[in-house]
Enzyme design. Structure first.
Site, PDB file in Angstrom:
ATOM      1  N   GLY A  72       0.797  -1.206   0.000  1.00  0.00           N
ATOM      2  CA  GLY A  72       0.000   0.000   0.000  1.00  0.00           C
ATOM      3  C   GLY A  72       0.837   1.267   0.000  1.00  0.00           C
ATOM      4  O   GLY A  72       0.465   2.265  -0.634  1.00  0.00           O
ATOM      5  N   ASN A 152      -7.695   4.176   9.241  1.00  0.00           N
ATOM      6  CA  ASN A 152      -7.058   3.007   9.833  1.00  0.00           C
ATOM      7  C   ASN A 152      -7.048   3.020  11.358  1.00  0.00           C
ATOM      8  O   ASN A 152      -6.858   1.977  11.982  1.00  0.00           O
ATOM      9  CB  ASN A 152      -5.609   2.887   9.332  1.00  0.00           C
ATOM     10  CG  ASN A 152      -4.832   4.167   9.491  1.00  0.00           C
ATOM     11  OD1 ASN A 152      -5.151   5.192   8.893  1.00  0.00           O
ATOM     12  ND2 ASN A 152      -3.791   4.132  10.323  1.00  0.00           N
ATOM     13  N   GLN A 182      -7.730   0.085   3.930  1.00  0.00           N
ATOM     14  CA  GLN A 182      -8.576  -0.481   4.989  1.00  0.00           C
ATOM     15  C   GLN A 182     -10.004  -0.753   4.499  1.00  0.00           C
ATOM     16  O   GLN A 182     -10.814  -1.296   5.255  1.00  0.00           O
ATOM     17  CB  GLN A 182      -8.619   0.464   6.193  1.00  0.00           C
ATOM     18  CG  GLN A 182      -7.306   0.628   6.910  1.00  0.00           C
ATOM     19  CD  GLN A 182      -6.838  -0.634   7.623  1.00  0.00           C
ATOM     20  OE1 GLN A 182      -7.589  -1.573   7.823  1.00  0.00           O
ATOM     21  NE2 GLN A 182      -5.567  -0.659   8.002  1.00  0.00           N
ATOM     22  N   SER A 202      -3.947  -3.201  -0.574  1.00  0.00           N
ATOM     23  CA  SER A 202      -2.850  -3.957   0.030  1.00  0.00           C
ATOM     24  C   SER A 202      -3.286  -5.389   0.303  1.00  0.00           C
ATOM     25  O   SER A 202      -4.399  -5.625   0.771  1.00  0.00           O
ATOM     26  CB  SER A 202      -2.394  -3.290   1.332  1.00  0.00           C
ATOM     27  OG  SER A 202      -1.357  -4.024   1.941  1.00  0.00           O
ATOM     28  N   HIS A 204      -1.874  -7.750   2.469  1.00  0.00           N
ATOM     29  CA  HIS A 204      -1.799  -8.333   3.810  1.00  0.00           C
ATOM     30  C   HIS A 204      -2.900  -7.839   4.746  1.00  0.00           C
ATOM     31  O   HIS A 204      -3.016  -8.311   5.875  1.00  0.00           O
ATOM     32  CB  HIS A 204      -0.411  -8.112   4.426  1.00  0.00           C
ATOM     33  CG  HIS A 204      -0.124  -6.723   4.884  1.00  0.00           C
ATOM     34  ND1 HIS A 204      -0.157  -6.359   6.208  1.00  0.00           N
ATOM     35  CD2 HIS A 204       0.218  -5.613   4.209  1.00  0.00           C
ATOM     36  CE1 HIS A 204       0.162  -5.085   6.323  1.00  0.00           C
ATOM     37  NE2 HIS A 204       0.388  -4.604   5.115  1.00  0.00           N
ATOM     38  N   THR A 240      11.486  -7.239 -11.180  1.00  0.00           N
ATOM     39  CA  THR A 240      10.917  -8.573 -11.416  1.00  0.00           C
ATOM     40  C   THR A 240       9.702  -8.783 -10.524  1.00  0.00           C
ATOM     41  O   THR A 240       9.755  -8.537  -9.318  1.00  0.00           O
ATOM     42  CB  THR A 240      11.964  -9.664 -11.124  1.00  0.00           C
ATOM     43  OG1 THR A 240      13.093  -9.457 -11.975  1.00  0.00           O
ATOM     44  CG2 THR A 240      11.390 -11.047 -11.381  1.00  0.00           C
ATOM     45  N   CYS A 327       2.261   1.424  11.361  1.00  0.00           N
ATOM     46  CA  CYS A 327       3.401   1.999  10.648  1.00  0.00           C
ATOM     47  C   CYS A 327       4.088   3.099  11.446  1.00  0.00           C
ATOM     48  O   CYS A 327       5.234   3.439  11.186  1.00  0.00           O
ATOM     49  CB  CYS A 327       2.958   2.544   9.300  1.00  0.00           C
ATOM     50  SG  CYS A 327       2.322   1.263   8.191  1.00  0.00           S
TER      51      CYS A 327
END
Length: 387
Positions: A72, A152, A182, A202, A204, A240, A327
């Site tokens: 994200g 969040n 979120q 995102s 996860h 990659t 974060c």
């Protein structure tokens, strides 16, 4: 030790078992580079394309409007900087809110050093954007607006469609970027119908692997890359491709959207149970999350308690919660989100975020409240001769 109770799902989620198995399979068997011309590369490219189609379908958009990123944060950086760098003549006035995630807030703080004028619009006591403030700040130089869909920390849901309507009524050329990290997988999102030009997601946060996210950008939006190299992701994001991560993300999206309404209902019930028990059984609790907030997030403050102390006491009982955004939770500063809502510092100091997933149970909630009731008398700060 007692069974783990994980109530920090806004920070990250435990991957679905099926996702873990699929990522392992891809890692072991589909390990070719998608840019390679041989069959191993073609097989990897096909798997990435399949995941891209799954994500696109979940939003009702085209496959070529989805770009995979490392998460994200990178998606937000690419959305904002990528658009502004590609469209310097659109104007150097940009608008965001005072409750954005750091991966948006810090991008704008950085851009303000390079000639961009950034306006941070206010929110009300519920953490909802004051749309009249937005309306007043839009001008002929405004090129981009960013708004977080679901906050969040509090779960406050922003009026994205109303924001899009206001923007379009004043200047249709302004691009609307929505941070949906979120929100994606928690509510149904239809960017084309809602007037969203760019949207970030995102993996996860929806039981997928870490290290992968996605950006939706309407095909008429011009973006410039912020990472340069081999020109992967349609020349927009070099490097990659993380094939196992992307495939795991696709698998998580597939599972999540098949059960999206069921999961929301389950978490709504868990949230209501926790809120009811805290109000009835625990003294001096202040509810911060507004009514109508996301069913996945509940933020409450325990008066005369330091949130980090309560967090660590709960951890000793194998219960995991948060004091705010993961974060930035290690920084010893008061939440900028709660400050923007006008919440007093002494209330912010005791704020705990509980965030739910479909893996949680009613037993988790009951045991969490029992633990809180046991811990609070031991850690409450005495003020003026009383607890």
């Amino acid at each position: 030790m007692s069974r783990e109770i994980y109530l920090d799902n806004s920070a990250t989620t435990r991957p679905y078992d099926e996702v873990i198995e699929f990522v392992t399979h891809i890692s072991m068997n589909v390990y070719g580079n998608p840019s390679s011309l041989h069959t191993k590369g073609i097989e990897a490219e096909r798997m990435v394309r399949n995941a891209r189609e799954i994500v696109a379908k979940s939003l009702g958009v085209s496959r070529d409007e989805i770009y995979f990123t490392s998460g994200g944060t990178e998606a937000n950086n690419l959305a904002i900087s990528g658009y502004l760098y590609a469209n310097p003549r659109k104007g150097k006035h940009i608008i965001t809110t005072k409750i954005e995630h750091p991966s948006v807030m810090e991008v704008y703080n950085n851009l303000s050093q390079y000639g961009y004028k950034v306006d941070f619009i206010d929110v009300d006591k519920n953490g909802i954007v004051i749309v009249d403030d937005l309306r007043k700040k839009i001008n002929e130089e405004t090129s981009l607006i960013s708004v977080i869909y679901i906050n969040n920390e509090t779960g406050a849901v922003q009026p994205v469609e109303e924001i899009a309507e206001i923007k379009n009524s004043l200047n249709r050329d302004i691009v609307l970027h929505v941070d949906a990290v979120q929100a994606y997988g928690k509510i149904k999102i239809a960017p084309k119908k809602q007037g969203i030009d760019i949207l970030t997601m995102s993996s996860h946060k929806i039981h997928g692997p870490k290290g992968v996210g996605a950006l939706y950008a309407s095909r008429d939006i011009k973006l410039k890359p912020v990472i340069f190299g081999g020109g992967q992701e349609s020349q927009l994001r070099s490097g990659t491709e993380n094939v196992p991560g992307i495939c795991g993300f696709g698998a998580a999206v597939d599972i999540t959207f098949r059960t999206i309404e069921e999961s929301a209902g389950r978490c709504e019930n868990l949230k209501a149970l926790l809120l009811d028990m805290l109000k009835r059984e625990v003294e001096d609790v202040v509810v911060i999350s507004p009514e109508g907030a996301s069913p996945y997030i509940l933020n409450v403050s325990f008066l005369n308690v330091r949130a980090e102390v309560l967090l660590h006491h709960l951890e000793t009982k194998n219960i995991f919660v948060s004091t705010g955004a993961a974060c930035s939770s290690r920084k010893q500063v008061l939440s900028h989100v709660l400050k923007a809502m006008g919440i007093k510092p002494e209330i912010i100091e005791g704020a705990i975020r509980f965030s739910f997933s479909s893996f949680n149970t009613e037993e988790d909630i009951i045991k969490t409240v029992e633990a809180i009731k046991d811990i609070l008398p031991k850690i409450r700060i005495k003020r003026g001769g009383r607890k």
